[in-house]
Design a protein around this motif. Structure first.
Motif, short mmCIF file in Angstrom:
data_model
loop_
_atom_site.label_atom_id
_atom_site.label_comp_id
_atom_site.label_asym_id
_atom_site.label_seq_id
_atom_site.Cartn_x
_atom_site.Cartn_y
_atom_site.Cartn_z
N PRO A 70 0.80 -1.23 0.00
CA PRO A 70 0.00 0.00 0.00
C PRO A 70 0.83 1.29 0.00
N VAL A 71 1.86 1.35 0.83
CA VAL A 71 2.63 2.60 0.93
C VAL A 71 3.39 2.86 -0.37
N SER A 72 4.07 1.85 -0.90
CA SER A 72 4.84 2.07 -2.13
C SER A 72 3.92 2.32 -3.32
N SER A 73 2.77 1.66 -3.37
CA SER A 73 1.85 1.91 -4.48
C SER A 73 1.30 3.33 -4.42
N HIS A 74 0.95 3.81 -3.23
CA HIS A 74 0.50 5.19 -3.09
C HIS A 74 1.59 6.17 -3.54
N ALA A 75 2.83 5.86 -3.17
CA ALA A 75 3.94 6.72 -3.58
C ALA A 75 4.01 6.83 -5.10
N LEU A 76 3.87 5.70 -5.77
CA LEU A 76 3.97 5.67 -7.23
C LEU A 76 2.77 6.31 -7.89
N PHE A 77 1.57 6.15 -7.30
CA PHE A 77 0.41 6.87 -7.83
C PHE A 77 0.66 8.38 -7.75
#
Length: 221
Positions: free
Chosen positions: A134-141
């Motif tokens: 979740p944290v890394s995907s939010h960062a990439l979004f």
């Protein structure tokens, strides 16, 4: 509690530092980046409230609407809204790569507070999995959203197209991410290639933003 706070903050701050330090043309003021981060964190509460209302009023009826309405649409729209109305016209947003920094800051502010709430409810043993997904995907979004904002602000053509893409692309990616988690029994087989693609696409946008900033800097000389 201190362990949970440390585990909750660490991945968000690490990822934000990674993208922040890649800004070679005058790093952004920490005060403005912190402001963007805090704005993103504050978004958690109204978004949680809206998602609760959608569920209790039976507006969210299936996995598709959960992924593409409750999660993807609402979360990415509010991040887009903050970037457009608070950051986009800020004097410190003065080169294309800055969109990457501020996009990551808003998105990671949101992801960090959400992460802390999750760890409080489910235990700190979930911290590694939360950091990787979740944290890394939010960062990439946020990086992808910021790229299109930076592209739109410093181009003379099709500004509205890039500003629209700043919402549409992260929204679709976020929806796909949640849909995989919700619908696939063995979601890891689908999530691994999706996360590889997401990192590839996000880092590609980072490189492209750097090139645009190089061009922008040369035009100012």
């Amino acid at each position: 509690m201190l362990v949970i706070l440390a585990a909750g903050f660490a991945p968000g701050l690490a990822l934000l530092s990674f993208f922040y330090l890649k800004d070679y043309y005058g790093t952004e003021p920490l005060s403005v980046v912190s402001k963007a981060f805090i704005f993103g964190a504050v978004l958690v509460l109204p978004i949680m409230f809206l998602e609760y209302i959608l569920k209790t009023e039976n507006i969210i009826m299936n996995h598709f609407s959960t992924a593409f309405l409750s999660a993807g649409l609402i979360e990415e729209f509010f991040k887009w809204f903050i970037l457009f109305y608070v950051i986009y016209n800020h004097v410190e947003f003065d080169e294309p790569y800055d969109g990457i920094v501020y996009g990551a800051a808003v998105s990671l502010g949101f992801a960090t507070l959400e992460n802390i709430f999750y760890l409080i409810g489910n235990g700190v043993d979930q911290a590694i999995g939360r950091a990787l997904l979740p944290v890394s995907s939010h960062a990439l979004f946020g990086v992808i959203m910021g790229y299109y904002f930076g592209r739109g602000k410093f181009t003379n053509k099709n500004k509205h197209v890039y500003i629209s893409l700043a919402f549409v692309v992260p929204y679709l990616l976020h929806g796909i991410y949640d849909y995989i988690l919700l619908t696939q029994e063995y979601w890891g087989y689908w999530m691994l290639p999706f996360m590889v693609f997401l990192w590839w696409y996000g880092l590609k946008k980072v490189k492209m933003a750097r090139v645009l900033s190089d061009i922008h800097a040369s035009q100012l000389l």
